[in-house]
Design a protein around this motif. Structure first.
Motif, short mmCIF file in Angstrom:
data_model
loop_
_atom_site.label_atom_id
_atom_site.label_comp_id
_atom_site.label_asym_id
_atom_site.label_seq_id
_atom_site.Cartn_x
_atom_site.Cartn_y
_atom_site.Cartn_z
N ASP A 60 -8.14 17.13 74.88
CA ASP A 60 -8.49 17.44 76.26
C ASP A 60 -9.77 18.27 76.36
O ASP A 60 -10.46 18.23 77.38
N ARG A 61 -10.08 19.01 75.32
CA ARG A 61 -11.28 19.86 75.34
C ARG A 61 -12.54 19.09 74.93
O ARG A 61 -13.64 19.62 75.04
N LEU A 62 -12.37 17.88 74.43
CA LEU A 62 -13.52 17.06 74.06
C LEU A 62 -14.21 16.51 75.31
O LEU A 62 -13.62 16.48 76.39
N PRO A 63 -15.47 16.09 75.19
CA PRO A 63 -16.15 15.45 76.33
C PRO A 63 -15.32 14.29 76.87
O PRO A 63 -14.78 13.49 76.10
N ARG A 64 -15.20 14.23 78.18
CA ARG A 64 -14.41 13.19 78.85
C ARG A 64 -12.99 13.14 78.30
O ARG A 64 -12.37 12.10 78.26
N ARG A 65 -12.49 14.29 77.87
CA ARG A 65 -11.11 14.45 77.39
C ARG A 65 -10.79 13.50 76.23
O ARG A 65 -9.66 13.08 76.04
N GLY A 66 -11.83 13.21 75.43
CA GLY A 66 -11.64 12.40 74.24
C GLY A 66 -11.56 10.91 74.50
O GLY A 66 -11.26 10.13 73.59
N GLN A 67 -11.88 10.49 75.72
CA GLN A 67 -11.77 9.07 76.07
C GLN A 67 -12.66 8.17 75.20
O GLN A 67 -12.23 7.08 74.79
N PRO A 68 -13.90 8.56 74.87
CA PRO A 68 -14.71 7.69 74.01
C PRO A 68 -14.05 7.42 72.65
O PRO A 68 -14.13 6.29 72.13
N LEU A 69 -13.40 8.42 72.08
CA LEU A 69 -12.71 8.23 70.81
C LEU A 69 -11.51 7.29 70.97
O LEU A 69 -11.28 6.40 70.15
#
Length: 244
Positions: A122-131
């Motif tokens: 959740d703390r990643l950019p776009r809540r980790g959606q790209p990954l």
């Protein structure tokens, strides 16, 4: 009466994850009902609660049972909640049950670690959606690739839902389930942690482990999963008493 199949999705996803299965059953003239749990899909503005999830499943099952014998099919978080639902003292109107990707007790260190990882994403950019998109692009076939995202991702419901699972008494629930049942796991499913315990508690259930498959067994191997549904429906038809 025509058999009816009720589908319960996993965490963050929605009813759209079952598109391949709904299309398969609709083509065969079998009723297919994929629901959205509170906080997910078309109900993303709502707050997830276990009571709300149970009420949603029960309403869908009760409605379907008015049309024909019911097969309940559930995945991941939806599978855990559905095990608890199926293990009620008052048996729900369900004739068979497929529990996919949910042979793990959701409490203790395992649940804590899962929640910690989810918060980290959740703390990643776009809540980790790209990954997430990258992983799905590399693992799911084109025919089901879009299904997980079609209903949106319920990021806001995730931690609340995970936290609520710790109160489930799956051990007691499994002992009370008396209908034909199948556990379906991918070979590389992280929720196989307590697979032996689940099969020991429910020895008459069939365990199907799909080779070279992740937790997303329904979308990664849709034809295999559809075949399991067909098996469950055939078992229901065989065990149902015939008139005359």
């Amino acid at each position: 009466m025509t058999p009816q199949v009720v589908f319960v999705h996993g965490i963050r996803t929605s009813a759209t994850m079952w598109r391949a299965q709904v299309e398969h059953l609709t083509a065969a003239g079998i009723g297919a009902h994929a629901l959205d749990l509170p906080g997910h899909g078309t109900r993303m503005s709502e707050t997830f609660t276990l009571d709300g999830a149970f009420e949603t499943i029960d309403a869908a099952v009760t409605d379907a049972a008015a049309r024909g014998p019911v097969l309940l099919v559930a995945h991941s978080m939806g599978g855990l909640v559905s095990i608890e639902y199926m293990g009620r003292e008052d048996r729900p109107p369900v004739e068979a049950f497929i529990a996919a990707g949910c042979t793990s007790i959701p409490r203790g260190a395992g649940l804590t670690m899962y929640r910690t990882l989810a918060r980290g994403f959740d703390r990643l950019p776009r809540r980790g959606q790209p990954l997430t998109d990258m992983v799905l692009d590399r693992t799911l076939p084109p025919e089901t690739r879009a299904d997980f995202a079609a209903g949106g991702y319920a990021y806001d419901a995730q931690d609340t839902a995970l936290r609520s699972l710790s109160v489930l008494d799956l051990v007691s629930a499994l002992k009370r389930i008396s209908v034909p049942m199948w556990f379906v796991n991918g070979q590389w499913d992280q929720l196989r942690l307590n697979e032996r315990l689940f099969t020991a508690l429910k020895p008459e259930a069939e365990l199907i482990v799909v080779p070279r498959t992740s937790h997303l067994v329904t979308a990664m191997r849709p034809r295999v999963f559809n075949a399991v549904i067909d098996l469950a429906l055939a078992t229901m038809a065989q065990e149902r008493p015939t008139s005359g």
